[in-house]
Motif scaffolding. Sequence first.
Motif, mmCIF file in Angstrom:
data_model
loop_
_atom_site.group_PDB
_atom_site.id
_atom_site.type_symbol
_atom_site.label_atom_id
_atom_site.label_comp_id
_atom_site.label_asym_id
_atom_site.label_seq_id
_atom_site.Cartn_x
_atom_site.Cartn_y
_atom_site.Cartn_z
ATOM 1 N N TYR A 1 0.834 -1.191 0.000
ATOM 2 C CA TYR A 1 0.000 0.000 0.000
ATOM 3 C C TYR A 1 0.872 1.245 0.000
ATOM 4 C CZ TYR A 1 -3.617 -3.336 0.998
ATOM 5 O OH TYR A 1 -4.463 -4.404 0.917
ATOM 6 N N VAL B 1 -4.201 1.563 -3.903
ATOM 7 C CA VAL B 1 -4.800 0.324 -3.426
ATOM 8 C C VAL B 1 -4.193 -0.876 -4.133
ATOM 9 C CG1 VAL B 1 -6.957 1.434 -2.814
ATOM 10 C CG2 VAL B 1 -6.691 0.460 -5.097
ATOM 11 N N HIS B 2 -4.408 -2.027 -3.530
ATOM 12 C CA HIS B 2 -3.841 -3.267 -4.014
ATOM 13 C C HIS B 2 -4.207 -3.518 -5.481
ATOM 14 C CE1 HIS B 2 -1.909 -7.074 -3.393
ATOM 15 N NE2 HIS B 2 -2.978 -7.759 -3.730
ATOM 16 N N GLU C 1 -6.440 3.666 5.699
ATOM 17 C CA GLU C 1 -6.779 2.967 6.932
ATOM 18 C C GLU C 1 -8.174 3.346 7.434
ATOM 19 O OE1 GLU C 1 -2.368 3.291 6.559
ATOM 20 O OE2 GLU C 1 -4.034 4.697 6.416
ATOM 21 N N THR D 1 -10.996 2.214 5.041
ATOM 22 C CA THR D 1 -11.259 0.778 5.113
ATOM 23 C C THR D 1 -12.026 0.411 6.372
ATOM 24 O OG1 THR D 1 -9.231 0.326 3.864
ATOM 25 C CG2 THR D 1 -10.188 -1.507 5.094
ATOM 26 N N LEU E 1 -12.521 -7.265 9.237
ATOM 27 C CA LEU E 1 -11.343 -6.887 8.448
ATOM 28 C C LEU E 1 -10.548 -8.124 8.031
ATOM 29 C CD1 LEU E 1 -10.130 -3.764 10.452
ATOM 30 C CD2 LEU E 1 -11.019 -3.759 8.114
ATOM 31 N N ARG F 1 -12.096 -9.801 5.137
ATOM 32 C CA ARG F 1 -11.845 -9.061 3.896
ATOM 33 C C ARG F 1 -10.361 -9.021 3.540
ATOM 34 N NH1 ARG F 1 -15.690 -3.662 3.922
ATOM 35 N NH2 ARG F 1 -17.696 -4.742 4.038
ATOM 36 N N SER G 1 -8.067 -7.420 5.059
ATOM 37 C CA SER G 1 -7.600 -6.037 5.177
ATOM 38 C C SER G 1 -7.028 -5.729 6.558
ATOM 39 C CB SER G 1 -8.756 -5.065 4.892
ATOM 40 O OG SER G 1 -9.273 -5.247 3.601
ATOM 41 N N SER H 1 -3.278 -4.781 6.585
ATOM 42 C CA SER H 1 -2.982 -3.597 5.771
ATOM 43 C C SER H 1 -3.374 -2.293 6.465
ATOM 44 C CB SER H 1 -3.677 -3.692 4.411
ATOM 45 O OG SER H 1 -5.078 -3.742 4.571
#
Length: 217
Positions: free
Chosen positions: A14, A25-26, A104, A107, A131, A134, A136, A139
């Motif tokens: 990121y 973003v990824h 951050e 998300t 999270l 997902r 995430s 990250s």
Amino acid sequence: MIRLTRPESYHTPYARCRFCDAVIVHRAPVVEIHGEDKDAEGVYHYHCVGKAIGLGMRETERVTRRTPRSPDAEQMIIACCLIDEESVEISCAALETSDFFSFETQTVFETITDLHRKGQSVDIVMVAEHLRERESYDSVGGGTWLTQIIDDLVSTTALKDYIRLVLEAAAKRELLKALDDRSYLVADTIEECFRSARDAIVAPYKKFMEFGTNIHG
């Protein structure tokens, strides 16, 4: 040298775009500049690199530093939501995910709104689990980041002020985006040009004022 690459090739998936300072973003296509021009080295969104090179790196850095944002207020809103149910109600009614600037907080707030919409409890355990589902969790900084922002929170009483700061910064970003958009210049008449330009500029202000009235009303 300029080459197209992806953020997976970096030590963190990121990276931040050096031009607009937003998180890449990824799997988003990016451009990496490196080689002779050391001042230009960095990672950029594919659509930002042309502007960066055209402006020159000194001007680019100036624009980047001026990007309207309120990182502390964003984190405090998330912290309020993690410990207080009423804060979730107020925040979800007043804010959208796009109002947040950092990856951050975007998300985590998206997770909070999703849980709230489904009628599920919102706390640090539920948010962390969501999270993870997902992919995430790491990250955004994992449990360390979530507990840190809660520890930094003094009180939830200032929530509406935090929301106002975030909405104001978001409105300024939208205004800058509207000013940078020249699509309205292709209108058929000068009247249509002025009308489109006016609407593009006024819209972010109206949104901020409407939300501001709601949260303070």
